[in-house]
Scaffold this active site. Structure first.
Site, PDB file in Angstrom:
ATOM      1  CB  ILE A 188      -0.988   0.023   1.186  1.00 28.71           C
ATOM      2  CG1 ILE A 188      -0.239  -0.050   2.507  1.00 28.71           C
ATOM      3  CG2 ILE A 188      -2.017  -1.092   1.040  1.00 28.71           C
ATOM      4  CD1 ILE A 188      -1.109   0.284   3.713  1.00 28.71           C
ATOM      5  CE  LYS A 189       4.332   1.922   4.122  1.00 23.00           C
ATOM      6  NZ  LYS A 189       3.720   0.691   4.553  1.00 23.00           N
ATOM      7  CB  ALA A 190       3.729   6.511  -2.478  1.00 21.83           C
TER       8      ALA A 190
END
Ligand SMILES: Cc1ncc(COP(=O)(O)O)c(C=O)c1O
Length: 395
Positions: A188-190
């Site tokens: 879910i990280k950028a």
């Protein structure tokens, strides 16, 4: 920017954002037959270093592994203390415990959810070997006023920048300030590799040590080892390397990162605009001009937070809470200490759905439902007392 993700609806709290060419990149690497640490990982490391403007980056399997190795590189071990905010993901604390050291939990500023130099200073003891600021939401942490003191006492700064890839500090990227900096590239990280992490080392020697430590302490990677009759284990190590398959995803994501960063900033600003007019909501500021936002967190009245959370879920909106304080977790009870500011602010937090797949309409809808949930909760006690008064009057 076009997305191919259809992994869950816009009301999800967070979700991966894919650009469409990740699958071809994985397929290309699958055909090379090299799936452990390999040339693709090396390329990803060089591209990360170029993006951040640093000499070297060491890619590893997860952000948690990055923190563990970075703490070891800073010399942290049994008998040491590491200053860390209680308000962080439990991974920060588990990485400290994995070295044999103890966490020294400290408060955060309720306005930013980050540590301040004052709170860090108040947490220093004779046993402090490192401090771990957590760059909550992606916001950089400036420890300027206590830098000299930390250096004099030989206390290392190990940044938990799991949320903060791409964010800026003092005109450069987070990671380029000379500290040991750790990133996460989880789903879910950028920037996602599926799972992955990276460390920015302080020196070339430290980069070599970290590269050995992530490959079980062996001195040479696989492609060199297979050409010799033996290999050397030169140091303690872990199986923490980043696979070529994960690196291939990361390389595609990095090539598109600036688009994702712009999209995240735009969406966060939209949230901030529509939320300011809702009574009872305070947006946690993350200095969006310098930050690639990881999430959008609001504070609501603590007495109604859980009910508002339930109302949003009933409306199909996956609000979250980041994070339940670690000093209140059973596994970390031995290191618990009174942290009234953290306890108060943590009971007010709600993370709203945030990912580049959101539309403006999604954001307006979430904001409207949040406003309605707060208004309903405000009206609820009145309704109860009105009912009680009515019953009393009827007797
Ligand atoms: C603040 C923080 N630290 C560390 C981590 C650990 O990263 P990973 O999941 O890649 O191990 C995370 C992951 O979400 C995080 O949010």
């Amino acid at each position: 920017m076009t997305s191919v993700t259809s992994l869950s609806g816009p009301a999800a709290n967070a979700r991966p954002f894919l650009h469409g060419t990740e699958l071809a990149a994985i397929s290309r690497v699958l055909q090379t037959g090299q799936y452990g640490h390999g040339p693709e990982t090396d390329k990803f490391e060089r591209e990360l270093a170029a993006y951040l403007g640093v000499d070297a980056v060491v890619a590893v399997a997860t952000g948690t592994a990055a923190l563990h190795l970075a703490l070891l590189a800073a010399g942290v071990g049994p008998a040491d203390e590491v200053v860390v905010p209680s308000l962080t993901f439990c991974a920060s604390v588990q990485a400290i415990l994995a070295t044999g050291a103890r966490p020294r939990f400290v408060e955060v500023d309720p306005a930013t959810l980050c540590v301040t130099p004052e709170y860090v200073e108040a947490g220093l003891t004779a046993a402090t070997r490192a401090v771990m600021p957590v760059l909550y939401g992606g916001r950089a942490v400036d420890l300027g006023p206590i830098r000299d003191q930390l250096a004099e006492r030989e206390i290392a700064v190990v940044e938990d920048a799991a949320h903060a890839f791409g964010s800026l500090i003092a005109g450069g990227h987070v990671g380029a300030t000379g500290d040991l900096t750790c990133f996460s590239f989880d789903a879910i990280k950028a920037l996602t590799c599926g799972d992955g992490g990276a460390i920015v080392p302080r020196t070339a020697t430290e980069a070599d040590q970290l590269r050995r430590a992530r490959l079980l302490g062996m001195t040479a990677p696989r492609e060199q080892r297979v050409r010799t009759v033996s290999y050397q284990v030169a140091a303690t190590g872990f199986r923490y390397h980043l696979s070529t398959l994960h690196a291939a995803i990361g390389r595609v994501q990095l090539a598109h990162f600036d688009e994702v960063a712009a999209s995240r900033r735009r969406l966060w600003r939209r949230y901030a605009d529509v939320l300011t007019v809702i009574p009872g909501v305070t947006v946690v500021d993350l200095d969006v001009a310098n930050t690639v936002p990881f999430n959008c967190v609001v504070r609501v009245p603590s007495s109604a937070r859980d009910a508002i959370h339930a109302r949003l879920h009933a409306a199909g909106i996956q609000a979250g809470v980041h994070y339940p304080p670690n000093h209140m977790q059973p596994a970390f009870a031995r290191w618990s200490r009174p942290l009234p500011v953290t306890e108060a602010v943590a009971s007010e937090l709600l993370s709203l759905p945030f990912h580049p797949g959101l539309t403006d309409d999604d954001i307006d809808y979430v904001a409207a439902r949040l406003g309605a949930a707060i208004a309903d909760e405000r009206a609820a006690p009145d309704r109860r007392s009105a009912t009680a008064a009515g019953q009393h009057g009827g007797r």
